[in-house]
Write a protein that holds these residues in place. Structure first.
Motif, PDB file in Angstrom:
ATOM      1  N   UNK A 113     154.220  28.640 130.350  1.00 43.37           N
ATOM      2  CA  UNK A 113     153.469  27.426 130.055  1.00 43.37           C
ATOM      3  C   UNK A 113     154.205  26.595 129.012  1.00 43.37           C
ATOM      4  N   UNK A 114     153.959  25.284 128.972  1.00 40.37           N
ATOM      5  CA  UNK A 114     154.606  24.442 127.958  1.00 40.37           C
ATOM      6  C   UNK A 114     154.263  24.919 126.554  1.00 40.37           C
ATOM      7  N   UNK A 115     155.155  24.721 125.575  1.00 36.16           N
ATOM      8  CA  UNK A 115     154.870  25.118 124.191  1.00 36.16           C
ATOM      9  C   UNK A 115     153.571  24.493 123.693  1.00 36.16           C
ATOM     10  N   UNK A 116     152.723  25.315 123.101  1.00 32.61           N
ATOM     11  CA  UNK A 116     151.444  24.841 122.587  1.00 32.61           C
ATOM     12  C   UNK A 116     150.296  24.970 123.553  1.00 32.61           C
ATOM     13  N   UNK A 117     150.563  25.301 124.824  1.00 33.73           N
ATOM     14  CA  UNK A 117     149.514  25.482 125.833  1.00 33.73           C
ATOM     15  C   UNK A 117     149.264  26.972 126.001  1.00 33.73           C
ATOM     16  N   UNK A 118     148.016  27.401 125.795  1.00 33.63           N
ATOM     17  CA  UNK A 118     147.706  28.830 125.857  1.00 33.63           C
ATOM     18  C   UNK A 118     147.309  29.278 127.260  1.00 33.63           C
ATOM     19  N   UNK A 119     146.667  28.400 128.027  1.00 34.37           N
ATOM     20  CA  UNK A 119     146.170  28.796 129.339  1.00 34.37           C
ATOM     21  C   UNK A 119     144.923  29.650 129.269  1.00 34.37           C
ATOM     22  N   UNK A 120     144.306  29.772 128.084  1.00 33.53           N
ATOM     23  CA  UNK A 120     143.131  30.628 127.926  1.00 33.53           C
ATOM     24  C   UNK A 120     141.847  29.833 127.710  1.00 33.53           C
ATOM     25  N   UNK A 121     141.950  28.516 127.596  1.00 33.00           N
ATOM     26  CA  UNK A 121     140.750  27.713 127.352  1.00 33.00           C
ATOM     27  C   UNK A 121     139.820  27.733 128.561  1.00 33.00           C
ATOM     28  N   UNK A 122     138.523  27.864 128.320  1.00 32.95           N
ATOM     29  CA  UNK A 122     137.559  27.853 129.417  1.00 32.95           C
ATOM     30  C   UNK A 122     136.563  26.699 129.303  1.00 32.95           C
ATOM     31  N   UNK A 123     136.835  25.756 128.399  1.00 34.36           N
ATOM     32  CA  UNK A 123     135.931  24.613 128.215  1.00 34.36           C
ATOM     33  C   UNK A 123     136.469  23.418 129.002  1.00 34.36           C
ATOM     34  N   UNK A 124     135.646  22.891 129.887  1.00 35.74           N
ATOM     35  CA  UNK A 124     136.103  21.840 130.796  1.00 35.74           C
ATOM     36  C   UNK A 124     135.863  20.434 130.264  1.00 35.74           C
ATOM     37  N   UNK A 125     135.005  20.289 129.255  1.00 33.35           N
ATOM     38  CA  UNK A 125     134.620  18.963 128.788  1.00 33.35           C
ATOM     39  C   UNK A 125     135.335  18.613 127.496  1.00 33.35           C
ATOM     40  N   UNK A 126     135.829  17.388 127.442  1.00 34.58           N
ATOM     41  CA  UNK A 126     136.612  16.889 126.314  1.00 34.58           C
ATOM     42  C   UNK A 126     135.847  15.759 125.637  1.00 34.58           C
ATOM     43  N   UNK A 127     135.860  15.749 124.300  1.00 34.59           N
ATOM     44  CA  UNK A 127     135.284  14.656 123.526  1.00 34.59           C
ATOM     45  C   UNK A 127     136.422  13.813 122.967  1.00 34.59           C
ATOM     46  N   UNK A 128     136.434  12.526 123.307  1.00 39.71           N
ATOM     47  CA  UNK A 128     137.442  11.616 122.776  1.00 39.71           C
ATOM     48  C   UNK A 128     136.744  10.588 121.893  1.00 39.71           C
ATOM     49  N   UNK A 129     137.270  10.378 120.681  1.00 40.80           N
ATOM     50  CA  UNK A 129     136.640   9.467 119.729  1.00 40.80           C
ATOM     51  C   UNK A 129     137.672   8.505 119.161  1.00 40.80           C
ATOM     52  N   UNK A 166     134.441  13.530 128.654  1.00 43.52           N
ATOM     53  CA  UNK A 166     135.189  13.547 129.914  1.00 43.52           C
ATOM     54  C   UNK A 166     135.209  14.973 130.428  1.00 43.52           C
ATOM     55  N   UNK A 167     134.651  15.194 131.603  1.00 41.39           N
ATOM     56  CA  UNK A 167     134.637  16.524 132.194  1.00 41.39           C
ATOM     57  C   UNK A 167     135.797  16.655 133.170  1.00 41.39           C
ATOM     58  N   UNK A 168     136.700  17.591 132.853  1.00 39.54           N
ATOM     59  CA  UNK A 168     137.880  17.827 133.683  1.00 39.54           C
ATOM     60  C   UNK A 168     137.572  18.882 134.743  1.00 39.54           C
ATOM     61  N   UNK A 169     138.505  19.034 135.684  1.00 42.57           N
ATOM     62  CA  UNK A 169     138.297  19.959 136.794  1.00 42.57           C
ATOM     63  C   UNK A 169     138.211  21.416 136.384  1.00 42.57           C
ATOM     64  N   UNK A 170     138.958  21.822 135.350  1.00 39.53           N
ATOM     65  CA  UNK A 170     138.877  23.200 134.863  1.00 39.53           C
ATOM     66  C   UNK A 170     139.381  23.251 133.425  1.00 39.53           C
ATOM     67  N   UNK A 171     139.304  24.434 132.808  1.00 37.90           N
ATOM     68  CA  UNK A 171     139.661  24.579 131.412  1.00 37.90           C
ATOM     69  C   UNK A 171     141.128  24.339 131.123  1.00 37.90           C
ATOM     70  N   UNK A 172     141.997  24.685 132.065  1.00 38.68           N
ATOM     71  CA  UNK A 172     143.423  24.471 131.855  1.00 38.68           C
ATOM     72  C   UNK A 172     143.747  22.981 131.816  1.00 38.68           C
ATOM     73  N   UNK A 173     143.151  22.218 132.725  1.00 39.83           N
ATOM     74  CA  UNK A 173     143.377  20.778 132.737  1.00 39.83           C
ATOM     75  C   UNK A 173     142.835  20.129 131.470  1.00 39.83           C
ATOM     76  N   UNK A 174     141.689  20.595 130.987  1.00 36.77           N
ATOM     77  CA  UNK A 174     141.151  20.076 129.732  1.00 36.77           C
ATOM     78  C   UNK A 174     142.097  20.382 128.574  1.00 36.77           C
ATOM     79  N   UNK A 175     142.693  21.568 128.581  1.00 39.04           N
ATOM     80  CA  UNK A 175     143.628  21.924 127.518  1.00 39.04           C
ATOM     81  C   UNK A 175     144.866  21.026 127.545  1.00 39.04           C
ATOM     82  N   UNK A 176     145.363  20.723 128.733  1.00 37.06           N
ATOM     83  CA  UNK A 176     146.498  19.810 128.841  1.00 37.06           C
ATOM     84  C   UNK A 176     146.152  18.443 128.253  1.00 37.06           C
ATOM     85  N   UNK A 177     144.964  17.934 128.563  1.00 38.65           N
ATOM     86  CA  UNK A 177     144.558  16.621 128.069  1.00 38.65           C
ATOM     87  C   UNK A 177     144.461  16.613 126.549  1.00 38.65           C
TER      88      UNK A 177
END
Length: 311
Positions: A113-129, A166-177
């Motif tokens: 995985x890219x540096x800084x990406x764990x691949x272990x996140x299971x939360x799909x929703x992101x808060x942007x402020x 913002x609700x992403x498709x899965x936890x990995x995609x949310x982690x990337x964002x």
């Protein structure tokens, strides 16, 4: 009128068969004009079927008994406890398992995985402020966040106009964002992007639905799209262009968003594409957010960030 949203789990003999089935059937209707299929990968490794009846069936073992009347159905069918749940129509849970595109991820990143990406996140929703509430809307947020994964739904918080969920498709995609967009500058505001405490966004009048949008990038060529994930850069890449597009038309499309330093139109695999380099990342980000999904001569333009240093 009340609509029931039925669910089922189906186990294929191989991972590739499941991928092919989803690719072929996603968004299709069971009947003409209704019963649209929403197909997602489950995080269950194996289905345990104990009975062959109208609720469950093991096609490899026709000798299983019929479930006795009154016996509860197998735990896990329609049970959101084993899924990262998103609220779908009719209030039933739709599963978006973490790292659903495991094969595509492995292909894109060569097993790591890219540096800084764990691949272990299971939360799909992101808060942007810290959004610029005068210039932002759901579609602009979709254009930016859809670079990192499929978007289920977006909600602008009316009591906090500079906040959005913002609700992403899965936890990995949310982690990337979160990883790639934290600190990005958009409309003269530095974004703060974090995982939300909300597991999903409840569907309602104040939400914008994108789960069935054909602008979601990761339903096809997921490995390619994962490979191109990066923080905002000065250079944007435009694809799905008309074959007769000119460099002048490309510059004319995006130049209102900043100073164009360089541009290039080229052809790859018989398809026209373009690169546009801006003075800084903020200008390129604004161009992407405002002009992705624009229509040129009947073609819907797709814009991503390019990882090139210069054109």
């Amino acid at each position: 009128m009340y609509c029931w949203c039925f669910q089922a789990l189906i186990q294929f003999q191989s991972r590739q068969s499941a991928v092919n089935a989803r690719s072929t059937l996603q968004g299709r209707n069971i009947y003409d004009g209704c019963c649209q299929l929403d197909i997602q990968f489950s995080n269950l490794e194996e289905l345990q079927v104990n009975y062959n009846n109208d609720r469950s069936r093991d096609f490899t073992n026709p000798n299983l008994p019929t479930e006795q009347k009154g016996r509860p159905s197998q735990p896990g069918y329609g049970d959101a406890g084993n899924m990262y749940a998103a609220q779908g129509s009719g209030g039933r849970a739709v599963g978006f398992p973490q790292m659903a595109n495991a094969a595509a991820i492995a292909t894109a990143f060569g097993g790591g995985l890219p540096p800084g990406i764990t691949g272990t996140n299971d939360r799909c929703t992101v808060l942007v402020s810290n959004l610029n509430s005068d210039r932002i809307d759901e579609d602009k947020l979709f254009n930016l966040f859809s670079i990192y994964g499929n978007i289920v739904r977006i909600k602008l918080l009316r009591n906090k106009p500079d906040h959005a969920l913002i609700q992403m498709g899965d936890g990995f995609q949310a982690e990337l964002a979160v990883h790639f967009l934290k600190g990005a500058v958009l409309f003269e505001k530095q974004l703060e992007v974090n995982f939300s405490k909300h597991a999903h966004i409840t569907q309602g009048a104040d939400t914008r639905e994108y789960i069935s949008s054909n602008l979601n990038r990761f339903n096809r060529n997921a490995a390619k799209n994962y490979r191109y994930c990066c923080s905002p850069t000065k250079i944007i890449h435009l694809s799905t262009l008309p074959q007769d597009i000119t460099e002048e038309e490309i510059v004319s499309l995006v130049e209102e968003h900043g100073t164009v330093v360089n541009s290039k139109v080229f052809e790859m695999s018989g398809k026209k594409q373009a690169l546009v380099q801006f003075e800084n990342e903020e200008q390129a980000t604004e161009a992407l957010v405002c002009k992705n999904a624009s229509t040129l001569s009947g073609s819907v333009v797709r814009i991503s960030f390019s990882q090139l240093q210069n054109i």
